[in-house]
Write a protein that holds these residues in place. Structure first.
Motif, PDB file in Angstrom:
ATOM      1  N   PRO A  28       0.518   6.921  -2.116  1.00  0.00           N
ATOM      2  CA  PRO A  28      -0.891   7.075  -2.465  1.00  0.00           C
ATOM      3  C   PRO A  28      -1.286   8.530  -2.716  1.00  0.00           C
ATOM      4  O   PRO A  28      -2.292   8.801  -3.355  1.00  0.00           O
ATOM      5  N   LYS A  29      -0.457   9.454  -2.251  1.00  0.00           N
ATOM      6  CA  LYS A  29      -0.786  10.879  -2.391  1.00  0.00           C
ATOM      7  C   LYS A  29      -0.291  11.465  -3.716  1.00  0.00           C
ATOM      8  O   LYS A  29      -1.058  12.032  -4.478  1.00  0.00           O
ATOM      9  N   CYS A  30       1.014  11.284  -4.023  1.00  0.00           N
ATOM     10  CA  CYS A  30       1.573  11.927  -5.226  1.00  0.00           C
ATOM     11  C   CYS A  30       1.865  10.947  -6.361  1.00  0.00           C
ATOM     12  O   CYS A  30       2.194  11.354  -7.469  1.00  0.00           O
ATOM     13  N   GLY A  31       1.772   9.635  -6.068  1.00  0.00           N
ATOM     14  CA  GLY A  31       1.977   8.632  -7.108  1.00  0.00           C
ATOM     15  C   GLY A  31       3.424   8.230  -7.353  1.00  0.00           C
ATOM     16  O   GLY A  31       3.691   7.417  -8.240  1.00  0.00           O
ATOM     17  N   VAL A  46       8.743   6.219   3.616  1.00  0.00           N
ATOM     18  CA  VAL A  46       8.262   7.598   3.528  1.00  0.00           C
ATOM     19  C   VAL A  46       8.602   8.174   2.154  1.00  0.00           C
ATOM     20  O   VAL A  46       9.745   8.082   1.697  1.00  0.00           O
ATOM     21  N   CYS A  47       7.621   8.785   1.509  1.00  0.00           N
ATOM     22  CA  CYS A  47       7.817   9.358   0.177  1.00  0.00           C
ATOM     23  C   CYS A  47       8.810  10.518   0.226  1.00  0.00           C
ATOM     24  O   CYS A  47       8.667  11.433   1.056  1.00  0.00           O
ATOM     25  N   ASP A  48       9.799  10.482  -0.650  1.00  0.00           N
ATOM     26  CA  ASP A  48      10.792  11.552  -0.733  1.00  0.00           C
ATOM     27  C   ASP A  48      10.170  12.869  -1.186  1.00  0.00           C
ATOM     28  O   ASP A  48      10.653  13.940  -0.819  1.00  0.00           O
ATOM     29  N   CYS A  50       6.689  13.965  -1.018  1.00  0.00           N
ATOM     30  CA  CYS A  50       5.630  14.644  -0.254  1.00  0.00           C
ATOM     31  C   CYS A  50       5.565  14.239   1.220  1.00  0.00           C
ATOM     32  O   CYS A  50       4.786  14.796   1.981  1.00  0.00           O
ATOM     33  N   GLY A  51       6.345  13.239   1.624  1.00  0.00           N
ATOM     34  CA  GLY A  51       6.376  12.830   3.029  1.00  0.00           C
ATOM     35  C   GLY A  51       5.276  11.877   3.456  1.00  0.00           C
ATOM     36  O   GLY A  51       5.204  11.496   4.623  1.00  0.00           O
ATOM     37  N   GLU A  52       4.413  11.481   2.524  1.00  0.00           N
ATOM     38  CA  GLU A  52       3.329  10.531   2.823  1.00  0.00           C
ATOM     39  C   GLU A  52       3.912   9.127   3.077  1.00  0.00           C
ATOM     40  O   GLU A  52       4.959   8.769   2.543  1.00  0.00           O
ATOM     41  N   ALA A  53       3.212   8.349   3.875  1.00  0.00           N
ATOM     42  CA  ALA A  53       3.627   6.965   4.113  1.00  0.00           C
ATOM     43  C   ALA A  53       3.440   6.159   2.833  1.00  0.00           C
ATOM     44  O   ALA A  53       2.410   6.267   2.172  1.00  0.00           O
ATOM     45  N   LEU A  54       4.447   5.364   2.471  1.00  0.00           N
ATOM     46  CA  LEU A  54       4.387   4.542   1.268  1.00  0.00           C
ATOM     47  C   LEU A  54       3.539   3.309   1.522  1.00  0.00           C
ATOM     48  O   LEU A  54       3.454   2.820   2.650  1.00  0.00           O
ATOM     49  N   THR A  55       2.921   2.826   0.453  1.00  0.00           N
ATOM     50  CA  THR A  55       2.084   1.635   0.555  1.00  0.00           C
ATOM     51  C   THR A  55       2.536   0.616  -0.479  1.00  0.00           C
ATOM     52  O   THR A  55       3.291   0.935  -1.404  1.00  0.00           O
ATOM     53  N   GLN A  56       2.050  -0.592  -0.311  1.00  0.00           N
ATOM     54  CA  GLN A  56       2.340  -1.671  -1.259  1.00  0.00           C
ATOM     55  C   GLN A  56       1.040  -2.065  -1.939  1.00  0.00           C
ATOM     56  O   GLN A  56       0.011  -2.229  -1.285  1.00  0.00           O
TER      57      GLN A  56
END
Length: 111
Positions: A28-31, A46-48, A50-56
């Protein structure tokens, strides 16, 4: 109007399609987008980048996937039959690896 000489149909059982439809995750942060089956994050969830939690996405849930498959059966299967009767349907086994599917499509279109 466009004259079609080939129609490619990538077929797979509903269970396989549901598994694939529900495997997408996004950041949700970097797309950035991932796929649990084909392009997973290095650390699950976890996003490779930016480290943000991934969503569905809401349209990637099991319920939404089942609805999309039902829509396919209702609206697209008649087209599969139509093009099969016209003799221009080229069916590819969608349970194969992506690179094998690609090779099969290219080989089929070269005929």
């Amino acid at each position: 109007m466009v004259k079609l000489d080939h129609v490619v149909y990538i077929s797979a059982p509903d269970e396989v399609m549901l598994e694939r439809l529900t495997a997408r995750e996004s950041c949700p942060k970097c797309g950035a987008t991932y796929n649990k089956l084909f392009l997973p994050a290095k650390v699950a969830g976890v996003c490779d980048k930016c480290g943000e939690a991934l969503t569905q996405r809401k349209d990637d849930t099991v319920e939404a996937g089942k609805a999309r498959i039902a829509t396919f059966h209702e609206q697209s299967e008649p087209l599969v039959d139509f093009y099969k009767k016209k003799g221009i349907l080229f069916e590819v086994d969608g349970t194969q690896a992506i690179d094998e599917i690609t090779k099969a499509i290219i080989a089929g279109l070269d005929k």
